[in-house]
Design a protein around this motif. Structure first.
Motif, PDB file in Angstrom:
ATOM      1  N   UNK A 356      19.574  35.432  19.592  1.00  0.00           N
ATOM      2  CA  UNK A 356      19.481  34.072  19.061  1.00  0.00           C
ATOM      3  C   UNK A 356      18.190  33.452  19.584  1.00  0.00           C
ATOM      4  N   UNK A 357      17.408  32.885  18.713  1.00  0.00           N
ATOM      5  CA  UNK A 357      16.085  32.374  19.091  1.00  0.00           C
ATOM      6  C   UNK A 357      15.986  30.882  18.760  1.00  0.00           C
ATOM      7  N   UNK A 358      16.418  30.042  19.678  1.00  0.00           N
ATOM      8  CA  UNK A 358      16.263  28.593  19.502  1.00  0.00           C
ATOM      9  C   UNK A 358      17.119  28.034  18.391  1.00  0.00           C
ATOM     10  N   UNK A 359      18.411  28.393  18.361  1.00  0.00           N
ATOM     11  CA  UNK A 359      19.320  27.894  17.319  1.00  0.00           C
ATOM     12  C   UNK A 359      19.626  26.418  17.555  1.00  0.00           C
ATOM     13  N   UNK A 360      19.489  25.610  16.511  1.00  0.00           N
ATOM     14  CA  UNK A 360      19.825  24.185  16.601  1.00  0.00           C
ATOM     15  C   UNK A 360      20.529  23.761  15.316  1.00  0.00           C
ATOM     16  N   UNK A 361      21.722  23.222  15.494  1.00  0.00           N
ATOM     17  CA  UNK A 361      22.433  22.619  14.354  1.00  0.00           C
ATOM     18  C   UNK A 361      23.585  21.799  14.912  1.00  0.00           C
ATOM     19  N   UNK A 362      24.190  21.016  14.033  1.00  0.00           N
ATOM     20  CA  UNK A 362      25.312  20.160  14.424  1.00  0.00           C
ATOM     21  C   UNK A 362      26.484  20.414  13.489  1.00  0.00           C
ATOM     22  N   UNK A 363      27.666  20.660  14.079  1.00  0.00           N
ATOM     23  CA  UNK A 363      28.901  20.822  13.316  1.00  0.00           C
ATOM     24  C   UNK A 363      29.745  19.579  13.529  1.00  0.00           C
ATOM     25  N   UNK A 364      30.134  18.922  12.435  1.00  0.00           N
ATOM     26  CA  UNK A 364      30.836  17.653  12.521  1.00  0.00           C
ATOM     27  C   UNK A 364      32.347  17.850  12.374  1.00  0.00           C
ATOM     28  N   UNK A 365      33.052  16.898  12.937  1.00  0.00           N
ATOM     29  CA  UNK A 365      34.514  16.891  12.809  1.00  0.00           C
ATOM     30  C   UNK A 365      34.909  16.618  11.362  1.00  0.00           C
ATOM     31  N   UNK A 366      35.946  17.328  10.916  1.00  0.00           N
ATOM     32  CA  UNK A 366      36.421  17.161   9.553  1.00  0.00           C
ATOM     33  C   UNK A 366      35.649  17.980   8.537  1.00  0.00           C
ATOM     34  N   UNK A 367      34.755  18.864   9.024  1.00  0.00           N
ATOM     35  CA  UNK A 367      33.966  19.687   8.106  1.00  0.00           C
ATOM     36  C   UNK A 367      34.104  21.161   8.478  1.00  0.00           C
ATOM     37  N   UNK A 368      33.771  21.994   7.509  1.00  0.00           N
ATOM     38  CA  UNK A 368      33.729  23.443   7.726  1.00  0.00           C
ATOM     39  C   UNK A 368      32.267  23.865   7.688  1.00  0.00           C
ATOM     40  N   UNK A 369      31.823  24.509   8.748  1.00  0.00           N
ATOM     41  CA  UNK A 369      30.468  25.041   8.812  1.00  0.00           C
ATOM     42  C   UNK A 369      30.539  26.549   8.677  1.00  0.00           C
ATOM     43  N   UNK A 370      29.937  27.083   7.629  1.00  0.00           N
ATOM     44  CA  UNK A 370      29.917  28.533   7.408  1.00  0.00           C
ATOM     45  C   UNK A 370      28.573  29.077   7.861  1.00  0.00           C
ATOM     46  N   UNK A 371      28.610  30.191   8.581  1.00  0.00           N
ATOM     47  CA  UNK A 371      27.399  30.858   9.062  1.00  0.00           C
ATOM     48  C   UNK A 371      27.338  32.218   8.394  1.00  0.00           C
ATOM     49  N   UNK A 372      26.239  32.469   7.685  1.00  0.00           N
ATOM     50  CA  UNK A 372      26.076  33.734   6.981  1.00  0.00           C
ATOM     51  C   UNK A 372      24.852  34.460   7.523  1.00  0.00           C
ATOM     52  N   UNK A 373      24.729  35.698   7.134  1.00  0.00           N
ATOM     53  CA  UNK A 373      23.591  36.495   7.573  1.00  0.00           C
ATOM     54  C   UNK A 373      23.934  37.963   7.518  1.00  0.00           C
ATOM     55  N   UNK A 374      22.904  38.787   7.483  1.00  0.00           N
ATOM     56  CA  UNK A 374      23.108  40.223   7.433  1.00  0.00           C
ATOM     57  C   UNK A 374      23.662  40.734   8.759  1.00  0.00           C
ATOM     58  N   UNK A 375      24.149  41.952   8.746  1.00  0.00           N
ATOM     59  CA  UNK A 375      24.655  42.576   9.965  1.00  0.00           C
ATOM     60  C   UNK A 375      23.528  42.682  10.988  1.00  0.00           C
ATOM     61  N   UNK A 376      23.811  42.266  12.232  1.00  0.00           N
ATOM     62  CA  UNK A 376      22.805  42.313  13.280  1.00  0.00           C
ATOM     63  C   UNK A 376      21.928  41.079  13.363  1.00  0.00           C
ATOM     64  N   UNK A 377      22.229  40.065  12.566  1.00  0.00           N
ATOM     65  CA  UNK A 377      21.381  38.868  12.565  1.00  0.00           C
ATOM     66  C   UNK A 377      21.723  37.903  13.695  1.00  0.00           C
ATOM     67  N   UNK A 378      22.855  38.109  14.399  1.00  0.00           N
ATOM     68  CA  UNK A 378      23.202  37.246  15.524  1.00  0.00           C
ATOM     69  C   UNK A 378      24.434  36.392  15.317  1.00  0.00           C
ATOM     70  N   UNK A 379      25.195  36.638  14.239  1.00  0.00           N
ATOM     71  CA  UNK A 379      26.371  35.806  13.968  1.00  0.00           C
ATOM     72  C   UNK A 379      27.418  35.968  15.075  1.00  0.00           C
ATOM     73  N   UNK A 380      27.720  37.213  15.448  1.00  0.00           N
ATOM     74  CA  UNK A 380      28.718  37.453  16.496  1.00  0.00           C
ATOM     75  C   UNK A 380      28.242  36.907  17.825  1.00  0.00           C
ATOM     76  N   UNK A 519      42.627  22.777   4.631  1.00  0.00           N
ATOM     77  CA  UNK A 519      43.307  21.591   5.204  1.00  0.00           C
ATOM     78  C   UNK A 519      43.222  21.536   6.724  1.00  0.00           C
ATOM     79  N   UNK A 520      42.931  22.678   7.376  1.00  0.00           N
ATOM     80  CA  UNK A 520      42.848  22.676   8.833  1.00  0.00           C
ATOM     81  C   UNK A 520      41.620  21.928   9.329  1.00  0.00           C
ATOM     82  N   UNK A 521      40.638  21.753   8.480  1.00  0.00           N
ATOM     83  CA  UNK A 521      39.413  21.053   8.888  1.00  0.00           C
ATOM     84  C   UNK A 521      39.650  19.568   9.112  1.00  0.00           C
ATOM     85  N   UNK A 522      40.735  19.029   8.609  1.00  0.00           N
ATOM     86  CA  UNK A 522      41.021  17.607   8.807  1.00  0.00           C
ATOM     87  C   UNK A 522      41.277  17.347  10.289  1.00  0.00           C
TER      88      UNK A 522
END
Length: 560
Positions: A356-380, A519-522
């Motif tokens: 991971x190289x300087x990841x910056x983002x904000x995940x808000x309450x009540x929302x679903x944030x999906x992270x995509x990317x190819x295998x080996x991109x750093x998702x895990x 509905x779990x995102x609520x």
């Protein structure tokens, strides 16, 4: 390596040092009582056989002998029990420390360790210290105390006997040291074979289905059988050395006692020594060698502990990667997190480059944030950093409540649904109770309904008491995934994390999982790693992660 093993064993021994000191001190008292007992016995026999006294005329030596013998037996028993307690305490504390180290190392740090080898080290390896502490150390102390005490007593009684014992006694430890060097290599090989056997057997059991599908089950059985036979042969070689050592030590000690008896007998007949002195020395001579023989009998416990320490040292050297967020907590609040902020987070494995190289983002309450990317991109890696099972190299993750206060990381309630959930071999109720042991059946059913799995549970003949089998073998992939979701909801998480929640599922189960997530995102922050459209289409923001960097800081709204 030998110095490291000895220092490691010393560290384990210190965990029970107070009780062990009591055992050693009582063993020293028992040694003094033994010498006194032999003196009273010699006096009693001398009075009865040569002085014409009867027990009725003077019962003091007889009563004294019985009292001292009883006291010695009680003191020795308490000493042995204290040694056993010390060994059990040290093993218990050390095993607890090792288990805590397992959790501090975490799944990332344990990836290079074979599960079977680790399990064998934490069970049989730690248990090897019990006889070392309970038997070897007290007997090593007795080997020093009792022979020196007897030598001191014999020196005041008969010079020739003292000379014989002083010359022959040290030969036994010298011989033991010479044999010990060769025996240690045998013990090391035996322990290595045991670790390999444990690892191979566990691998064979875990991969039994795959082995059968490829027609290699019999070969795996033969391999395990061959390793078991090699371990048996190594054990027998160690036993042969142990028996040979004991036989040689018995020969030397018997020869030395016989020499003392011959010298005393000849001097007794010539009138140069009285019966009391000769009989007292003859009683003490076998006791002089007894601690040496006992020590040699327990010497294999030391060798076994040294061999076991190798595997444990390899485990103890693993770096602790799980983050203890409680060390420097932010201002704690009781509110739920309103948003989760990743501030220039960088992370990687070992000495390698950043994943991971300087990841910056904000995940808000009540929302679903999906992270995509190819295998080996750093998702895990991103999920591992969030869950705290590996540290960040730079940046940090902050949870903020509605008033702008930071929430201490140890107060985060995180629910985790992995891609391959692990269910224990128990009932559905047992597996759900893992997350919240205090929840009642009504609460279980409520959460199960929230996860969309209640109808499935009620359809089973035994309901919550249905046995799922090891790793959920009695259930389908979709059923396992839905139970894992219910388990993640048991502690009412504020942050819910998914790793490929619909991967490898058929369309029906994938749709059910995706429908349950929305509905779990609520009232929660939901972060899901996925490349499937059924999850991406549910998301409020989608972050693409190519090669460890966020492609764009702009929120991409998913198209329904």
């Amino acid at each position: 390596m030998s110095g490291g093993r000895v220092s490691g064993i010393s560290e384990v021994t210190r965990k029970a040092s107070p009780t062990l000191a009591i055992a050693v001190a009582l063993a020293a008292v028992a040694a003094v009582l033994l010498v006194l007992q032999m003196g009273l016995l010699a006096q009693l026999v001398d009075d009865l056989a040569f002085k014409g006294l009867s027990i009725n005329a003077d019962a003091r030596p007889f009563v004294g002998f019985l009292c001292v013998a009883l006291m010695r037996g009680c003191v020795q028993w308490v000493s042995d029990m204290a040694g056993e307690v010390a060994g059990q305490r040290a093993v218990t504390l050390f095993r607890q420390e090792m288990i805590r180290h397992v959790f501090r190392v975490g799944p990332v740090g344990l990836q290079g360790m074979e599960t079977g080898r680790l399990a064998t080290s934490l069970t049989d390896g730690v248990a090897a210290f019990q006889p070392y502490i309970a038997q070897y150390i007290p007997r090593a102390a007795a080997m020093v105390v009792l022979p020196l005490l007897i030598l001191a007593v014999v020196a005041g009684l008969d010079g020739w006997s003292f000379l014989i014992l002083a010359v022959t006694g040290p030969l036994i430890p010298v011989f033991m040291a010479l044999v010990g060097y060769s025996a240690q290599s045998l013990m090391d090989r035996q322990w290595t074979r045991l670790l390999l056997l444990g690892a191979s057997f566990l691998d064979a059991v875990q991969g039994l289905t795959t082995l059968r599908l490829f027609g290699r089950a019999q070969e795996s059985v033969k391999m395990v059988q061959s390793m078991a036979e090699a371990h048996r042969l190594a054990t027998m070689r160690v036993m042969r050395v142990a028996f040979l050592t004991s036989a040689v030590l018995e020969f030397f000690s018997s020869l030395a006692v016989a020499l003392v008896a011959i010298v005393l007998g000849s001097r007794l007949l010539s009138g140069h020594v009285d019966f009391y002195t000769a009989f007292f020395v003859l009683l003490l001579a076998p006791e002089y060698f007894a601690p040496l023989r006992n020590f040699s009998a327990s010497y294999h416990a030391r060798q076994n502990a040294l061999s076991a320490m190798d595997g444990l040292m390899a485990f103890m050297r693993l770096p602790e990667l799980c983050v203890d967020r409680g060390k420097n907590p932010h201002q704690a609040t009781t509110g739920a997190p309103e948003k989760l902020i990743f501030n220039d987070v960088s992370a990687g494995y070992g000495q390698g480059p950043n994943v991971l190289c300087g990841i910056s983002f904000t995940a808000h309450r009540g929302t679903i944030t999906a992270v995509t990317g190819a295998s080996g991109s750093g998702k895990t890696t991103l999920l591992r950093v969030l869950l705290g099972v590996m540290p960040v190299r730079a940046g940090g993750i902050v949870a903020v409540d509605s008033t702008g206060n930071h929430i201490a990381a140890q107060n985060w309630r995180i629910g985790w649904v992995p891609q391959s959930p692990c269910l224990l071999n128990g009932t559905i109720r047992d597996n759900l109770h893992l997350a919240n042991p205090d929840i009642d059946d009504a609460g279980l059913r409520s959460v199960a309904a929230l996860a969309g799995v209640l109808s499935f549970i009620d359809a089973l003949p035994d309901g919550l008491d249905t046995v799922v089998g090891d790793r959920g073998t009695a259930l389908s992939g979709g059923e396992i995934r839905r139970l894992a979701l219910a388990r993640a909801l048991m502690n009412a998480p504020d942050i819910l994390v998914f790793d490929e929640p619909t991967a490898d599922l058929d369309a029906t189960n994938a749709t059910m999982i995706a429908a349950a997530i929305k509905p779990l995102a609520a009232g929660r922050i939901v972060i899901a790693v996925s490349h499937r459209p059924d999850i991406i289409n549910q998301a409020d923001q989608v972050l693409h992660l190519p090669k460890g960097v966020i492609q764009s800081h702009e929120i991409q709204r998913a198209v329904a």
